[in-house]
Design an enzyme around this catalytic site. Structure first.
Site, short mmCIF file in Angstrom:
data_model
loop_
_atom_site.label_atom_id
_atom_site.label_comp_id
_atom_site.label_asym_id
_atom_site.label_seq_id
_atom_site.Cartn_x
_atom_site.Cartn_y
_atom_site.Cartn_z
CE LYS A 1 -1.85 2.78 2.95
NZ LYS A 1 -1.85 4.06 2.18
N GLY B 1 6.60 4.96 8.61
CA GLY B 1 5.73 6.12 8.74
C GLY B 1 5.83 6.73 10.12
CB SER B 2 3.64 9.07 11.92
OG SER B 2 2.40 8.40 12.02
CB THR B 3 5.83 7.38 16.54
OG1 THR B 3 7.21 7.49 16.14
CG2 THR B 3 5.76 6.58 17.82
CB VAL C 1 0.35 5.57 11.51
CG1 VAL C 1 -0.24 4.44 10.66
CG2 VAL C 1 -0.40 6.87 11.24
N GLY C 2 2.23 3.86 13.58
CA GLY C 2 2.92 2.62 13.94
C GLY C 2 2.27 1.91 15.12
CD GLU D 1 12.36 4.32 8.93
OE1 GLU D 1 12.13 5.31 9.69
OE2 GLU D 1 12.39 4.40 7.70
CB CYS E 1 12.54 9.08 8.95
SG CYS E 1 13.49 8.01 7.87
CD GLU F 1 9.77 12.50 12.03
OE1 GLU F 1 10.72 12.01 11.39
OE2 GLU F 1 8.73 11.87 12.28
#
Length: 414
Positions: free
Chosen positions: A105, A158-160, A162-163, A181, A215, A312
């Site tokens: 995706k 992606g972002s923390t 969403v992780g 990551e 990142c 970030e």
């Protein structure tokens, strides 16, 4: 896979153009870096495909045993918008080499090159159903991958924020294997013995490359007090000469931010920096009346409790601070919830060794920055995630280890 890599190189103009249109990335860098790097990743892992094997074990009793390394199964790859081509193949290449099938995706902001890569995969002879690209939003398509009962592993960049959701969905569904990551707030530490020109150049490229949408951007720069003023002056001089504009113009060094949401987020952080008392040395404003362009922005006298030092930003915003001792530099570098990368600039090998072993981050660059390579594992500590992309390490997350044991009868030795 080798044929796939050849086709990527043959279509470099189209692929680079798609990423420029979607993400505002520099067309010249796409042709020179992103697309060639994507092709080289496919070749690197093509070379690993016939070298994946288990080992014969030395059992303590009368058994013959060995391990098999089997494909983990169906993998879901969820990739971000800042490096659509490089990150597509950072995920897809090792998964293909291990024999997995996959659903990719791409980010909803940058789907075009991923669809083109699916087309090239078919031309290369990759069987139908092996490499599947599904476009969509994170909250629907991404969530479906993370929670699907027939997907065996998910690899997310992606972002923390969403992780966390990916891990929760994996845990609530079939306990699929997850690698993440995530975000970063990477420190670059410049010691008194550094060459001022080189240090300033690395610091500037570290934050302005890809308009700060990276990142591992060196968004926190700590300079030892002996050369602080010199480095600051050089940084400001270089930032003011930085060329921002149309990403299709070969003379331009920085294109527009990816979209309005990101543009406004960065400008909000710049306002936070001003309000919290950091000194704005240069930049800080949108550029031109049209498009999502932001001036290269440098803040000085930044304290660790300021938002521009903690969060970030993912934009061309640099936070500067000075330090006295090695211990202070290490303390400042580690005063973050992230741990993706860090940079050290010094001529003293002992300092480089001490600091590189003291910073809790997945990659430490000494006297260089952005020194990525196919053979060099990449990933984070702390809230920057877990699992590794690149290198032979990346193969492991797409493999299961199976032990096979059979009895031995009348063997002359064990």
């Amino acid at each position: 896979m080798m044929k796939f890599a050849d086709l990527i190189e043959q279509n470099v103009e189209e692929l680079a153009a798609l990423d420029t249109i979607d993400a505002g990335k520099l067309f010249s860098m796409g042709k020179a870096v992103d697309i060639p790097v994507a092709a080289s990743a496919v070749r690197y892992y093509a070379g690993a495909a016939d070298k994946i094997h288990g080992e014969v074990l030395k059992m303590s009793r009368e058994f013959h045993a060995y391990t098999l390394r089997e494909p983990i199964g169906v993998v879901g790859h969820i990739i971000p918008w800042n490096f659509p081509s490089i990150l597509f193949f950072m995920k897809v290449s090792p998964a293909l080499a291990t024999g997995c099938t996959m659903v990719v995706k791409p980010a909803e902001q940058t789907p075009l090159s991923a669809l083109y890569y699916a087309h090239l995969a078919k031309l290369a002879g990759i069987p139908d159903g092996v490499l599947n690209v599904v476009t969509g939003f994170g909250s629907t398509a991404g969530a479906a991958i993370s929670s699907h009962m027939d997907i065996d592993a998910v690899s997310f960049t992606g972002s923390t924020e969403v992780g966390r959701k990916v891990v929760q969905a994996a845990a609530a569904s079939n306990l699929k294997v997850v690698s993440l990551e995530l975000g970063g707030k990477s420190p670059l530490i410049i010691f008194d013995d550094a060459d001022v020109d080189i240090a300033a150049e690395l610091a500037l490229i570290g934050i302005l490359y890809n308009k700060g949408e990276i990142c591992v951007a060196s968004s926190r720069v700590y300079v030892q007090e002996g050369i602080y003023d010199q480095v600051v002056n050089k940084l400001v001089e270089k930032a003011k000469a930085w060329v921002v504009g149309d990403p299709f113009d070969p003379k331009v060094q920085q294109g527009p931010q990816v979209n309005k949401k990101q543009f406004e987020k960065i400008l909000t952080y710049i306002e936070h920096g001003k309000r919290e008392g950091a000194t704005l040395l240069t930049g800080g404003k949108p550029l031109g009346g049209k498009g999502y362009y932001i001036e290269p922005t440098i803040f000085a006298e930044v304290k660790e409790d300021m938002l521009i030092s903690k969060d970030e930003i993912f934009g061309p915003v640099l936070a500067l601070a000075k330090f006295k001792t090695i211990d202070e530099a290490i303390q400042k570098a580690n005063s973050t919830r992230y741990g993706l990368a860090a940079g050290i600039i010094t001529k003293d090998l002992n300092v480089a060794n001490t600091v590189s072993r003291s910073i809790r981050a997945g990659t430490i660059w000494v006297n260089c920055y952005f020194a990525f390579d196919n053979d060099c594992p990449f990933g984070g500590y702390k809230m920057s995630g877990f699992g590794r992309d690149s290198g032979l390490e990346a193969l492991h997350k797409y493999l299961q280890v199976k032990s096979v044991v059979t009895p031995l009868y009348n063997s002359p030795w064990l």
